[in-house]
Motif scaffolding. Structure first.
Motif, PDB file in Angstrom:
ATOM      1  N   LEU A 129       0.838  -1.194   0.000  1.00  9.70           N
ATOM      2  CA  LEU A 129       0.000   0.000   0.000  1.00  9.70           C
ATOM      3  C   LEU A 129       0.878   1.251   0.000  1.00  9.70           C
ATOM      4  N   ASN A 130       0.668   2.068  -0.987  1.00  5.67           N
ATOM      5  CA  ASN A 130       1.409   3.323  -1.125  1.00  5.67           C
ATOM      6  C   ASN A 130       0.401   4.458  -1.117  1.00  5.67           C
ATOM      7  N   LEU A 131       0.266   5.131   0.022  1.00  2.00           N
ATOM      8  CA  LEU A 131      -0.790   6.123   0.189  1.00  2.00           C
ATOM      9  C   LEU A 131      -0.338   7.507  -0.248  1.00  2.00           C
ATOM     10  N   PRO A 132      -1.275   8.301  -0.751  1.00  2.00           N
ATOM     11  CA  PRO A 132      -0.945   9.693  -1.088  1.00  2.00           C
ATOM     12  C   PRO A 132      -0.833  10.531   0.185  1.00  2.00           C
ATOM     13  N   THR A 133      -0.504  11.774   0.015  1.00  2.00           N
ATOM     14  CA  THR A 133      -0.356  12.672   1.166  1.00  2.00           C
ATOM     15  C   THR A 133      -1.669  12.847   1.905  1.00  2.00           C
ATOM     16  N   ASP A 153       3.365   4.340   9.143  1.00  2.69           N
ATOM     17  CA  ASP A 153       2.414   5.425   9.414  1.00  2.69           C
ATOM     18  C   ASP A 153       1.087   5.259   8.663  1.00  2.69           C
ATOM     19  N   ALA A 154       0.898   4.129   7.973  1.00  5.55           N
ATOM     20  CA  ALA A 154      -0.284   3.966   7.120  1.00  5.55           C
ATOM     21  C   ALA A 154      -1.585   3.996   7.912  1.00  5.55           C
ATOM     22  N   MET A 175       3.565  -9.551   7.195  1.00  4.09           N
ATOM     23  CA  MET A 175       3.905 -10.906   7.632  1.00  4.09           C
ATOM     24  C   MET A 175       5.374 -11.058   7.983  1.00  4.09           C
ATOM     25  N   ARG A 176       6.233 -10.248   7.381  1.00  8.14           N
ATOM     26  CA  ARG A 176       7.672 -10.373   7.619  1.00  8.14           C
ATOM     27  C   ARG A 176       8.227  -9.242   8.474  1.00  8.14           C
ATOM     28  N   GLY A 177       7.374  -8.417   9.035  1.00 13.50           N
ATOM     29  CA  GLY A 177       7.851  -7.294   9.841  1.00 13.50           C
ATOM     30  C   GLY A 177       6.849  -6.913  10.903  1.00 13.50           C
ATOM     31  N   ASP A 178       7.202  -5.919  11.723  1.00 15.78           N
ATOM     32  CA  ASP A 178       6.318  -5.447  12.787  1.00 15.78           C
ATOM     33  C   ASP A 178       5.048  -4.840  12.196  1.00 15.78           C
ATOM     34  N   LEU A 179       3.954  -4.987  12.932  1.00 12.68           N
ATOM     35  CA  LEU A 179       2.687  -4.371  12.547  1.00 12.68           C
ATOM     36  C   LEU A 179       2.393  -3.251  13.538  1.00 12.68           C
ATOM     37  N   LYS A 180       2.346  -2.033  13.033  1.00 17.81           N
ATOM     38  CA  LYS A 180       2.170  -0.861  13.892  1.00 17.81           C
ATOM     39  C   LYS A 180       0.807  -0.230  13.646  1.00 17.81           C
TER      40      LYS A 180
END
Length: 448
Positions: A129-133, A153-154, A175-180
Motif C-alpha cells: 500500500l502506497n498512500l498519497p499525502t 504510518d499507514a 507478515m515479515r515485519g512489525d505491525l504498527k
C-alpha cells in the motif's frame, strides 16, 4: 451475475437484464461456474452495462503490471457510478490452476479512489500500500486489508483522514515485519480485528498498538508475534481473544508435570489480561481457557477483571473446567455470562501433569463451590448456546434441559453451580442454531 445471464434467456423482454446488475462480482467462482476468465468477462460486462448506480464491485485475479491501466479504468468507472463496496484481491489463491504467488506488487490506485465520497466498505488483498499525502474517503466505515504490506504510518494516516471509519480488519498484514497500529484521538471509536495465521506471520516480529479511542480489539488465528506492545487502552473497551488456531498446533503448547512448555504464550496472554483489565466485555476462546486451567491448577495468580459481560467458547472438557472457574472468579461484577459450546479439542497434556493435578470431574463444581468465591450479585442473564450438539430442536412445550447438554455433560453441573451463586439471576437462555427458549431461575429447580 450467473443467474442474471440465465434469466436473460427466458424472455426477449429480459434479454439484457444482466446489463443492469448493481453487484459486479467476478472471482474464481465465476471461472469455475462459467469457464470464462475474470478479466475478459469484466471488460465485456463494463463495456455493455447500462447501470447508473453500482452497489458492489468485487474482483479477484492474479495481478501483473500490464493490467494497470485497464484496472484503473474499471475502478474509475465504478466510482463514477457511486460504488459503495469495493473489494480487490490481487492474488486469488482459490485459483488452483496457477502456482500461488506470494509477492506483493505495488499498485498505484487512481487518484479518484482516495477522494471518493461513495465508498463505504473497502477491501484490499495482496499488495504493497502506497498512500498519497491526503485521503478524502469521507464516508468510509469499514476497511479490510488482507496480506497487505503497510508502511509504519499507514494506519495512523487512514484513521486520521477517514473520520467515519468504524471497523479496521487486518489479516496477515506485514507478515515479515512489525505491525504498527497508531490511531490518534478521534470522535468515532474504532474497532480493530487482527488475524495472524500461525504459519503465515514471522514469529520474530512485534505487534504495536497505540489507540486512545479504541472501541474494541479482536485477536484471531494464532498468537504468533513475539511481543504485544499495547498502550493507551481506554476503559470499557470490548476485547475478544480467539487464538483457537493454536489448538491445532499440538507441538506448540505442551503441558508437563513441570508446567507449560511454551512459556512465551503464557506470558503474552497474561500481559494481554493486564492490559485489558478494565475491559467491559471479554470473549475468550477455548485455547485461552485451557492456558488458564494450567495456571489455576499450579496456583498461579490471574489478574482480576472489571468485565460486566463475559463470553466463553468452550467444549466443557475436564481440563477446561479450572480455566472457566478461574475466569468466573476473576470477574466479580458480571452482569451477563454466555457459555458457547463449541467443538471439543485440547492441546497436548502429558500424564506427568494429569497424574499430579488430577481431580474428580463430576464433583468439580461442587468442590469449587466450597471455596470463597464472589456471589455475582449483579449477574442477571445466563446464556448457553449449543452450536454442535445433537439436540438442536424440540416440539413446543417439550424442551429438556438435560438433553440440551448431550455431549457436554459438564454443562449441567456448571448451570447448577452458577444458579446457586447468582442470587439475583433473572433469566437463563438456552439457544441452538435453530431455536431458543428462556427460563426463569425458579422454573429450573426441577432439573437442579
Amino acid at each position: 451475475m450467473k443467474d442474471a445471464l440465465r434469466t436473460s434467456m427466458l424472455s426477449r423482454r429480459w434479454r439484457f437484464v444482466w446489463r443492469s446488475m448493481h453487484k459486479v462480482d467476478f472471482t474464481y467462482r465465476w471461472v469455475e461456474e462459467t469457464g470464462n476468465e475474470v478479466l475478459p468477462s469484466v471488460s465485456q460486462f463494463l463495456r455493455r452495462c447500462k447501470v447508473k448506480e453500482m452497489n458492489c464491485f468485487r474482483l479477484s485475479f492474479r495481478y501483473n503490471s500490464s493490467m494497470l491501466h485497464r484496472i484503473n479504468s474499471w475502478i474509475s468507472l465504478a466510482l463514477k457510478n457511486g460504488v459503495k463496496e469495493l473489494d480487490l484481491n490481487f492474488n486469488d489463491l482459490e485459483d488452483t490452476r496457477k502456482k500461488a504467488m506470494w509477492r506483493h506488487p505495488y499498485y498505484h490506485f487512481p487518484e479518484c479512489l482516495y477522494s471518493s465520497s461513495s465508498v463505504v466498505k473497502l477491501g484490499l488483498a495482496f499488495l504493497k500500500l502506497n498512500l498519497p499525502t491526503r485521503l478524502r474517503l469521507k464516508n468510509l466505515r469499514e476497511l479490510s486489508l488482507d496480506r497487505v504490506v503497510l508502511p509504519d504510518d499507514a494506519i495512523e494516516k487512514i484513521a486520521t483522514d477517514c473520520e467515519k471509519l468504524e471497523l479496521l480488519s487486518l489479516t496477515n498484514c506485514n507478515m515479515r515485519g512489525d505491525l504498527k497500529i497508531t490511531i490518534q484521538p478521534r470522535a468515532v471509536p474504532i474497532k480493530v480485528s487482527i488475524l495472524d495465521g500461525f504459519m503465515m506471520v514471522e514469529p520474530k516480529t512485534d505487534l504495536i498498538i497505540d489507540c486512545p479511542t479504541l472501541g474494541g480489539l479482536e485477536f484471531r488465528g494464532g498468537m504468533t508475534r513475539t511481543n504485544f506492545l499495547i498502550k493507551n487502552v481506554p476503559a470499557g473497551v470490548e476485547a475478544r481473544f480467539n487464538f483457537d488456531e493454536m489448538l491445532y498446533r499440538q507441538r506448540v503448547v505442551l503441558v508437563t508435570g513441570a508446567g507449560l512448555y511454551g512459556a512465551q504464550y503464557n506470558k503474552n496472554l497474561q500481559n494481554l489480561l493486564n492490559i485489558f483489565q478494565s475491559a467491559k466485555h471479554f470473549h475468550f476462546c477455548s485455547w485461552c481457557i485451557q492456558i488458564l486451567s494450567v495456571k489455576k491448577m499450579m496456583k498461579q495468580e490471574v489478574v482480576m477483571l472489571g468485565s460486566t459481560s463475559l463470553v466463553l467458547d468452550t467444549g466443557l472438557l475436564k481440563w477446561e473446567l479450572p480455566g472457566i472457574a478461574c475466569l468466573l472468579t476473576a470477574c466479580p461484577n458480571l452482569e451477563n455470562l454466555a457459555v458457547v459450546m463449541v467443538r471439543q479439542s485440547m492441546f497436548k497434556i502429558r500424564e506427568t501433569f494429569t497424574r499430579k493435578y488430577d481431580f474428580d470431574e463430576g464433583r468439580y463444581w461442587e468442590i469449587i463451590g466450597q471455596e470463597t468465591l464472589p456471589c455475582w450479585q449483579s449477574l442477571h442473564v445466563l446464556k448457553f448456546k449449543n452450536e454442535y450438539g445433537e439436540y438442536q430442536t424440540w416440539d413446543e412445550g417439550m424442551f429438556c434441559v438435560r438433553s440440551f447438554f448431550t455431549g457436554y455433560e459438564n454443562g449441567m453441573n456448571l448451570l447448577k453451580f452458577v444458579h446457586s451463586k447468582a442470587a439475583n439471576l433473572e433469566r437463563v437462555i438456552f439457544r441452538t442454531n435453530t431455536k431458543s427458549i428462556t427460563y426463569l431461575p425458579s422454573d429450573l429447580a426441577i432439573y437442579l
